[in-house]
Design a protein around this motif. Sequence first.
Motif, PDB file in Angstrom:
ATOM      1  N   ALA A   1      36.660  48.440  33.118  1.00 24.73           N
ATOM      2  CA  ALA A   1      37.973  48.446  33.768  1.00 24.73           C
ATOM      3  C   ALA A   1      38.796  47.209  33.409  1.00 24.73           C
ATOM      4  O   ALA A   1      38.308  46.088  33.498  1.00 24.73           O
ATOM      5  N   ASN A   2      40.043  47.447  33.000  1.00 27.87           N
ATOM      6  CA  ASN A   2      40.965  46.332  32.780  1.00 27.87           C
ATOM      7  C   ASN A   2      41.703  46.024  34.086  1.00 27.87           C
ATOM      8  O   ASN A   2      41.445  46.643  35.119  1.00 27.87           O
ATOM      9  N   GLU A   3      42.646  45.081  34.041  1.00 27.75           N
ATOM     10  CA  GLU A   3      43.326  44.647  35.272  1.00 27.75           C
ATOM     11  C   GLU A   3      44.098  45.778  35.925  1.00 27.75           C
ATOM     12  O   GLU A   3      44.081  45.952  37.147  1.00 27.75           O
TER      13      GLU A   3
ATOM     14  N   GLY B   1      43.274  40.982  43.961  1.00 28.58           N
ATOM     15  CA  GLY B   1      42.139  41.908  43.928  1.00 28.58           C
ATOM     16  C   GLY B   1      40.881  41.314  44.511  1.00 28.58           C
ATOM     17  O   GLY B   1      40.112  41.991  45.204  1.00 28.58           O
TER      18      GLY B   1
ATOM     19  N   LEU C   1      41.899  51.057  41.279  1.00 31.30           N
ATOM     20  CA  LEU C   1      40.677  51.289  42.032  1.00 31.30           C
ATOM     21  C   LEU C   1      40.780  50.698  43.431  1.00 31.30           C
ATOM     22  O   LEU C   1      40.287  51.276  44.402  1.00 31.30           O
ATOM     23  N   TYR C   2      41.417  49.547  43.546  1.00 26.39           N
ATOM     24  CA  TYR C   2      41.651  48.966  44.873  1.00 26.39           C
ATOM     25  C   TYR C   2      42.598  49.841  45.687  1.00 26.39           C
ATOM     26  O   TYR C   2      42.430  50.018  46.900  1.00 26.39           O
TER      27      TYR C   2
ATOM     28  N   ILE D   1      32.397  48.496  44.377  1.00 27.52           N
ATOM     29  CA  ILE D   1      33.463  47.600  43.929  1.00 27.52           C
ATOM     30  C   ILE D   1      33.221  46.189  44.450  1.00 27.52           C
ATOM     31  O   ILE D   1      33.439  45.203  43.747  1.00 27.52           O
TER      32      ILE D   1
ATOM     33  N   HIS E   1      30.678  44.652  42.303  1.00 27.73           N
ATOM     34  CA  HIS E   1      31.252  44.286  41.011  1.00 27.73           C
ATOM     35  C   HIS E   1      32.003  42.959  41.123  1.00 27.73           C
ATOM     36  O   HIS E   1      31.868  42.093  40.266  1.00 27.73           O
ATOM     37  N   LEU E   2      32.784  42.815  42.166  1.00 24.93           N
ATOM     38  CA  LEU E   2      33.516  41.562  42.362  1.00 24.93           C
ATOM     39  C   LEU E   2      32.561  40.382  42.485  1.00 24.93           C
ATOM     40  O   LEU E   2      32.842  39.281  42.041  1.00 24.93           O
TER      41      LEU E   2
ATOM     42  N   LEU F   1      33.251  50.223  36.081  1.00 22.09           N
ATOM     43  CA  LEU F   1      33.654  48.876  36.472  1.00 22.09           C
ATOM     44  C   LEU F   1      33.454  47.867  35.350  1.00 22.09           C
ATOM     45  O   LEU F   1      34.151  46.851  35.283  1.00 22.09           O
TER      46      LEU F   1
ATOM     47  N   THR G   1      41.593  48.189  37.534  1.00 24.07           N
ATOM     48  CA  THR G   1      41.017  47.564  38.725  1.00 24.07           C
ATOM     49  C   THR G   1      41.991  47.626  39.896  1.00 24.07           C
ATOM     50  O   THR G   1      41.605  47.911  41.032  1.00 24.07           O
ATOM     51  N   GLU G   2      43.268  47.383  39.626  1.00 23.06           N
ATOM     52  CA  GLU G   2      44.277  47.453  40.688  1.00 23.06           C
ATOM     53  C   GLU G   2      44.352  48.865  41.267  1.00 23.06           C
ATOM     54  O   GLU G   2      44.465  49.046  42.486  1.00 23.06           O
TER      55      GLU G   2
END
Length: 620
Positions: free
Chosen positions: A386-388, A520, A394-395, A465, A468-469, A383, A391-392
């Motif tokens: 992770a780039n954008e 996200g 992973l969601y 996650i 992380h957010l 995490l 991350t997308e």
Amino acid sequence: MMTCREKAEEWGISIRAVNQLCKSGKITGAVKNGKSWEIPDDAVRPADGRVSSGKYIKNNATNEKKPLPIGISDYVRAQSEYYYVDKTLLIRDFLDRKTLVSLFTRPRRFGKTLNMDMLRVFFEISDEDTSRYFIDKKIWKCGTKYTEHQGRYPVIFLSFKDVKFDSWEATIEKIAELLQEEFGRHSELKSSKRLEKFEQEYYRKVLEGKANEVELSASLQKLSKMLFEHYGMAPVIIIDEYDTPIQEGYTKDFYDEIISFMRNFFSGGFKDNRYLSYGFLTGILRIAQESIFSGLNNLSVNSVMDEEYDEFFGFTEPEVCGLLEAYGVNDKEEELKAWYDGYLFGNKEIYNPWSVINYISKGCLPQAYWVNTGKNEILDDVLQTANEEITEKLYALLRGEQVVARIDQNVVYRSLAEDPANIYSLLLVAGYLKTTKKELQGDGSWLCQVSIPNREIAAVYKKEILSHLMQIGAIDRTTANRIAESLYAQDLKKLQKGIAEYMNKAISFYDSGTEGFYHGLVLGLIAMMDNQYRIKSNRESGDGRYDISMFPRDRKYPGIIMELKSDKDLNDKKLDDLSVEALNQIDDKRYDEEMLEDGIKNILKLGIAFSGKKVKIRMK
């Protein structure tokens, strides 16, 4: 002809088990008609190794009413005092292949240490007759071609699973201690007349804890030579969890030191060592790029992608069915499968053994047992890098979707910084992903469809996650709980306050603020609600693609549709106008069509507008 249900009732086993027997070709005359199997009336139940109607077959008679082996990695104790799932055919498959050095890479808690101790007991010369621990096992029925190897070899056995320290000094001290204990286990070398004087001096030096780092790095090769000279038989070398100290070195900043030591240590033991009969290693990763196994052309790597040995680490479906029946909880099969099945090793469907035995021993209480056995540092590292785009994805995984990823089995921790896309490879070998489809590429990597294996792993994704957010400390979980509660209560004021509070406390995290970023953000905040809702994102419905829809698992909750919009530097009036535009788009594009077709009448619609750290929500 009879149906699977009718045969299941006749044989006293589950319908699922009968289906599995048909698929595997074990029922003579069974034919598939459409989606169902038809079975001859006089078909005899195959000897599939399971119990029937509460009565145990001979193989499993000794397992009756025994406790489950939670945390037991001692083979002799496991097979005599506990319910033991027989994995001894691993020995047969290995002896058939006769590979000089074998590396088995599997996630933690999948039976690696127990299997390695089984190999030690089987091969090792001993004063006692250790064949008694195998006479009632599957390997003994394979004949003298295999049993003649039992008790024939000296064995060097080292497990690095507990070498977890914050510094190189403490790590090398622990390794020295393990080597000291293993040298001491071979006390016959103390007075051996077949060793040279300098060899006996070296032996005593390690035994007394006086060997330096350079001398210790040669210990595998030297001990194997001494054992060969004493017994006239080259030893078997077994190294369990070889990469645990390497992982610690990576996270605790002594990576160069541990890599340098291990390179010399393994090279002496396994590369061009003529005093070696067979070598076995286990771990999570294959650390090839760091040249630990440089030039070791006799090494056979067996990973989660390979078909060889695919059934020996973890539980297969028939083994799990046997467990459930042995403990009288057949009715829990579907729940157990949803929580702990889903791994695919080679072509074999595998259950997490640690979680299965904990689940049954805890009265079939479903929870995340495996993820609580160690720190999820791999996810933390993932995490952070992770780039954008990642991350997308992973969601998407979190929502139960499949994503396409390139899997390189030679990936190492340092490569995360070079290419963050390598995180999928790390997550797969560490047990956080499964492959649903794979295609070998020309460079030796795999192009795969991957997904989260089961509900247990989904739970840790959701937790990690979300943390992380929240930037781990920027905001506490009460804010996320408040957001979830406000959605349940349809409390617009409370919802807007919760999101605004989150954004205000995580200032540095919101300097960019693209619409995808806010998308996200919201997905992460509602992730904890996936027990009550099926969360979908960017799906077609009506005349377009909605941003987020939440389909209630229980119709007492409303369906929820969210449309998100963002722009920079908006004043309060323009931000409110943007939220109205988002809300109207839900109706204009008929985003509720999918829910209405699903029979959901009570639908909550939210238009959410962002600008920097400001948020405005409209609801109807």
